[in-house]
Design a protein around this motif. Structure first.
Motif, PDB file in Angstrom:
ATOM      1  N   THR A 178       0.919  -1.219  -0.015  1.00  0.00           N
ATOM      2  CA  THR A 178       0.061  -0.095  -0.130  1.00  0.00           C
ATOM      3  C   THR A 178       0.809   1.198  -0.068  1.00  0.00           C
ATOM      4  O   THR A 178       1.997   1.396   0.675  1.00  0.00           O
ATOM      5  CB  THR A 178      -0.778   0.035   1.264  1.00  0.00           C
ATOM      6  OG1 THR A 178      -1.844  -1.092   1.290  1.00  0.00           O
ATOM      7  CG2 THR A 178      -1.588   1.422   1.334  1.00  0.00           C
ATOM      8  N   TYR A 214      -5.744   0.967   5.873  1.00  0.00           N
ATOM      9  CA  TYR A 214      -5.472   0.600   4.480  1.00  0.00           C
ATOM     10  C   TYR A 214      -4.285  -0.504   4.480  1.00  0.00           C
ATOM     11  O   TYR A 214      -3.743  -0.821   3.432  1.00  0.00           O
ATOM     12  CB  TYR A 214      -4.908   1.741   3.703  1.00  0.00           C
ATOM     13  CG  TYR A 214      -6.086   2.654   3.315  1.00  0.00           C
ATOM     14  CD1 TYR A 214      -6.351   2.613   2.061  1.00  0.00           C
ATOM     15  CD2 TYR A 214      -7.018   3.282   4.183  1.00  0.00           C
ATOM     16  CE1 TYR A 214      -7.794   3.458   1.494  1.00  0.00           C
ATOM     17  CE2 TYR A 214      -8.097   3.968   3.582  1.00  0.00           C
ATOM     18  CZ  TYR A 214      -8.384   3.854   2.204  1.00  0.00           C
ATOM     19  OH  TYR A 214      -9.489   4.545   1.633  1.00  0.00           O
ATOM     20  N   HIS A 221      -3.065   5.748  -2.370  1.00  0.00           N
ATOM     21  CA  HIS A 221      -4.178   6.309  -1.823  1.00  0.00           C
ATOM     22  C   HIS A 221      -3.863   7.631  -1.579  1.00  0.00           C
ATOM     23  O   HIS A 221      -3.005   7.956  -0.723  1.00  0.00           O
ATOM     24  CB  HIS A 221      -4.719   5.706  -0.773  1.00  0.00           C
ATOM     25  CG  HIS A 221      -5.079   4.215  -1.217  1.00  0.00           C
ATOM     26  ND1 HIS A 221      -6.323   3.780  -2.022  1.00  0.00           N
ATOM     27  CD2 HIS A 221      -4.249   3.045  -1.068  1.00  0.00           C
ATOM     28  CE1 HIS A 221      -6.163   2.545  -2.206  1.00  0.00           C
ATOM     29  NE2 HIS A 221      -5.002   1.897  -1.791  1.00  0.00           N
ATOM     30  N   THR A 229     -10.822  10.307   0.603  1.00  0.00           N
ATOM     31  CA  THR A 229      -9.915  10.603  -0.452  1.00  0.00           C
ATOM     32  C   THR A 229     -10.026  12.208  -0.619  1.00  0.00           C
ATOM     33  O   THR A 229     -10.869  12.868  -0.677  1.00  0.00           O
ATOM     34  CB  THR A 229     -10.645   9.904  -1.529  1.00  0.00           C
ATOM     35  OG1 THR A 229     -10.614   8.571  -1.598  1.00  0.00           O
ATOM     36  CG2 THR A 229      -9.582  10.366  -2.963  1.00  0.00           C
TER      37      THR A 229
END
Length: 232
Positions: A178, A214, A221, A229
């Motif tokens: 991630t 996450y 992201h 977001t």
């Protein structure tokens, strides 16, 4: 606090948000390696961390020091690499590009853009395949949300940081880890100033919650402290 077995490397943790994020993850049972450029309160924090905090020294604007840190940590593996190091302002934060000195502009860009990505490039292989690589960005890095201007050089540095992270993600499209660009909000720190909207306690727990939420999701992201977001 129970030891969760999770490990984090937080770069730029001697004060402000980086220090608070270090303390937050320690309170959640993580083991943390945190870096400082000069001696800081991290050593006092380490005394109460029951052996779960290791303090390293590095100036991320000096590539040789980053490489030396990589060598010292060669046998380590982290669930999280988080780069917080950076500077908020030029000598005059209200200066436009018409007024800012070349020296100030270069200093902000080297500190906020070039150096964090060099840290990631150098240390990325210390992060587990299931891990997370994060950077402290800002909502001011959003081009779409810039409707009022102000803080031009700082905004530009965070937008450039976001762009380089997007390029990093594109070059590592098959990487399962991630990637996070975190916008913590405008926080009352030495750099954020007394007029900021949020306290550290109103920002950092949310940042840590989002990082944990996450984990394992993969992809890049751009998020705020509430996990929402942010517009590119």
């Amino acid at each position: 606090m129970n030891d969760t077995g999770k490990t984090a490397l937080i770069v730029g943790a001697s004060r402000g948000l980086g220090y608070a994020l270090t303390a937050e993850f320690l309170s959640r049972g993580w083991r943390v390696t945190a870096t400082e450029r000069t001696p800081s309160a991290l050593h006092e924090l380490a005394e109460s961390a029951e052996g779960r905090l290791t303090v390293e020294t590095v100036d991320i604007t000096v590539p040789e020091q980053v490489a030396a840190l990589r060598e010292r940590l060669a046998r380590s593996a982290f669930d999280l690499l988080y780069v917080n190091a950076g500077t908020n302002y030029t000598t005059d934060p209200s200066a436009t590009v018409a007024d800012v000195s070349t020296e100030d502009f270069a200093r902000v860009m080297v500190t906020n853009v070039l150096s964090p990505l060099r840290v990631i490039e150098t240390l990325q292989d210390l992060v587990r395949a299931t891990g997370t690589i994060g950077v402290m960005s800002s909502g001011q890095g959003s081009i779409a949300d810039n409707t009022k201007g102000g803080f031009e050089v700082y905004r530009a540095s965070k937008s450039a940081l976001n762009q380089l992270m997007r390029s990093f993600a594109a070059r590592h499209a098959d990487d399962p880890r991630t990637l996070l660009l975190m916008a913590p909000g405008w926080v009352k720190t030495e750099l954020g100033g007394p007029g900021a909207r949020l306290t550290i306690d109103e920002s950092i727990p949310g940042v840590a919650d989002t990082i944990e939420a996450y984990a394992g999701k993969g992809g890049l992201h751009y998020l705020d402290r509430e996990g929402k977001t942010v517009n590119w």
